[in-house]
Write an enzyme that holds these catalytic residues in place. Structure first.
Site, PDB file in Angstrom:
ATOM      1  N   ASP A 102       5.555   4.541  -1.275  1.00  0.00           N
ATOM      2  CA  ASP A 102       4.854   4.943  -0.055  1.00  0.00           C
ATOM      3  C   ASP A 102       5.232   4.023   1.097  1.00  0.00           C
ATOM      4  OD1 ASP A 102       2.924   6.222   1.632  1.00  0.00           O
ATOM      5  OD2 ASP A 102       1.627   4.478   1.305  1.00  0.00           O
ATOM      6  N   ASP A 130       9.688  -7.142  -2.101  1.00  0.00           N
ATOM      7  CA  ASP A 130       9.748  -7.908  -0.849  1.00  0.00           C
ATOM      8  C   ASP A 130      11.193  -8.052  -0.381  1.00  0.00           C
ATOM      9  OD1 ASP A 130      10.086  -9.444  -3.139  1.00  0.00           O
ATOM     10  OD2 ASP A 130       8.973 -11.182  -2.412  1.00  0.00           O
ATOM     11  N   TYR A 185      -2.647   4.844  -7.055  1.00  0.00           N
ATOM     12  CA  TYR A 185      -3.048   6.165  -6.570  1.00  0.00           C
ATOM     13  C   TYR A 185      -3.911   6.924  -7.580  1.00  0.00           C
ATOM     14  CZ  TYR A 185      -0.202   6.187  -2.339  1.00  0.00           C
ATOM     15  OH  TYR A 185       0.314   5.920  -1.102  1.00  0.00           O
ATOM     16  N   LYS A 221       8.051  -5.419  -8.839  1.00  0.00           N
ATOM     17  CA  LYS A 221       7.586  -6.787  -8.608  1.00  0.00           C
ATOM     18  C   LYS A 221       7.377  -7.390  -9.989  1.00  0.00           C
ATOM     19  CE  LYS A 221       6.229 -10.071  -5.804  1.00  0.00           C
ATOM     20  NZ  LYS A 221       7.107 -10.770  -4.862  1.00  0.00           N
ATOM     21  N   ASP A 261       8.134   4.694   4.577  1.00  0.00           N
ATOM     22  CA  ASP A 261       7.858   4.641   6.018  1.00  0.00           C
ATOM     23  C   ASP A 261       8.884   3.731   6.697  1.00  0.00           C
ATOM     24  OD1 ASP A 261       5.625   6.321   5.869  1.00  0.00           O
ATOM     25  OD2 ASP A 261       4.410   5.055   7.194  1.00  0.00           O
TER      26      ASP A 261
HETATM   27  C1  IPM Z   1       2.554   9.973   2.110  1.00  0.00           C
HETATM   28  C2  IPM Z   1       1.192   9.763   2.707  1.00  0.00           C
HETATM   29  C3  IPM Z   1       0.137   9.954   1.626  1.00  0.00           C
HETATM   30  C4  IPM Z   1       0.410   8.925   0.548  1.00  0.00           C
HETATM   31  C5  IPM Z   1      -1.304   9.878   2.138  1.00  0.00           C
HETATM   32  C6  IPM Z   1      -1.563  10.868   3.231  1.00  0.00           C
HETATM   33  C7  IPM Z   1      -2.304  10.056   1.018  1.00  0.00           C
HETATM   34  O1  IPM Z   1       1.111   8.501   3.310  1.00  0.00           O
HETATM   35  O2  IPM Z   1       2.824  11.097   1.652  1.00  0.00           O
HETATM   36  O3  IPM Z   1       3.358   9.047   2.092  1.00  0.00           O
HETATM   37  O4  IPM Z   1      -0.068   7.783   0.636  1.00  0.00           O
HETATM   38  O5  IPM Z   1       1.099   9.262  -0.412  1.00  0.00           O
HETATM   39 MN    MN Z   2       2.967   7.375   3.246  1.00  0.00          MN
END
Ligand code: IPM
Ligand code: MN
Length: 356
Positions: free
Chosen positions: A246, A222, A137, A189, A250
């Site tokens: 990140d 993984d 990042y 990793k 999700d």
């Molecule tokens: C998150 C989002 C951000 C990230 C994006 C929007 C830049 O996916 O907050 O998880 O990758 O950190």
């Molecule tokens: Mn994200």
């Protein structure tokens, strides 16, 4: 009475509609707060970028930096090339305010949907501590011979001793205070990123000596992904780098009720209380496909507001919001076997207010 300045960036897509519900809930609890929240709205996002070609005017950034907290909906829009709004708004705030922790609870509440068979709320209640200022990042690198068949693209994975240590230390502290299973899992990793992630392993072991009551383990990313699905009950607190965090959060969101329920706090825990900027946001993005239709679940934004109140020391109001969210989820608000709502975005906010 303390005054807290809250900068609101509703942003793009579903951002404005979910933030509206978060504000509704905050107004509802306002009379019971020990402090006063003073909101200022900032019109950042695709529309203002397309108008001015500037995603974040310097004067606006100064005001954000001077606030006590930022409450953000979502940024990102198909009309703007990917990366511009993300980098110039959200990532700029995270990086320049040095919000090095991204705290992301993955807690499945009763009544919320998990796609995992035979797993329930007793199995899914962990928290991911995501490093928030380094890794790929950081954006270091570049391209060479762009657009040719010889193109080289490099984006470096940054891991600093200081960055890793402060994140790992926060995670130990958090795990200890959380007092759940007192197990901290490092996700990396280290078998392939032998330079970068062995730094994480060494720091993890070293800092761990200060927390003899916290049990530890380290797992590869993984395998961690697999275990989120296979046996999420083994997790309590996890700590990981920016990009793995990140991706994993999700996945963590989807097993714990969906993106419509996942909230996060971007923090700089080394700052003194007061005058400290922190950013609170749902984990989800702007979801342009469902924007403006009343389909978005505002509970993630509402729970982000709850995390903001905790940050302001408003523990009891935060607790009441969580209770009201739990009560709302018991009302059968989702379509069968799904995280899609049966009632509208604003109706969900109304139910939370009703229980408050
Ligand atoms: C998150 C989002 C951000 C990230 C994006 C929007 C830049 O996916 O907050 O998880 O990758 O950190
Ligand atoms: Mn994200």
């Amino acid at each position: 009475m303390k005054n807290f300045k809250v900068a609101v960036i509703a942003g793009d897509g579903i951002g404005p509609e979910v933030i509206r519900e978060g504000r509704k809930v905050l107004s509802k609890v306002a009379p019971q707060l020990q402090s006063k929240l003073q909101f200022s709205e900032y019109d950042l996002g695709a529309a203002q970028y397309l108008k001015t070609k500037e995603a974040m005017p310097e004067s606006v950034f100064k005001e954000l930096a001077g606030s006590d907290a930022i409450y953000l909906g979502a940024v990102g829009d198909p009309k703007v090339p990917p990366g511009i709004l993300e980098r110039e708004i959200l990532l700029k705030i995270r990086f320049e305010l040095d919000l090095y922790i991204n705290l992301r609870p993955c807690i499945l509440y009763e009544g919320a949907f998990t796609p995992l068979k035979n797993k329930g709320p007793q199995d899914i209640h962990f928290v991911v501590v995501r490093e928030n200022t380094e890794s790929v990042y950081a954006g270091l690198g570049g391209v060479f011979r762009k657009g040719t068949s010889e193109e080289v693209a490099i984006q470096e994975d940054i891991n600093t001793r200081k960055g890793v240590e402060r994140c790992v230390r926060f995670a130990y502290d958090y795990c200890q205070k959380r007092n759940h299973k007192k197990v901290l899992t490092l996700v990396d990793k280290a078998n392939v990123l032998t330079h970068a992630h062995q730094l994480w392993r060494r720091v993890f072991a070293e800092v761990g000596r200060d927390y003899p009551d916290v049990r530890t383990n380290a797992t590869y990313v993984d395998a961690a992904g697999m275990d989120f699905v296979r046996k999420p009950e083994i997790f309590d607190t996890l700590v990981t780098n920016n990009i793995f965090g990140d991706i994993l959060t999700d996945l963590g969101a989807i097993i714990s009720g969906g993106l419509g329920l996942a909230s996060s706090a971007n923090l700089n825990p080394s700052r003194k209380e007061g005058g400290a900027s922190a950013l609170f946001e749902p984990v989800h993005g702007s979801a342009p496909d469902i924007a403006g239709k009343g389909l978005a679940n505002p509970l993630a934004a509402i729970l982000a507001a709850k995390m903001m109140l905790e940050f302001f020391g408003e523990k009891s109001a935060a607790g009441r919001i969580e209770k009201a969210v739990r009560a709302t989820l018991l009302e059968n608000i989702f379509q069968p076997e799904s995280s899609d709502l049966k009632i509208s975005t604003s109706a969900v906010g109304d139910r939370v207010c009703h229980f408050l």
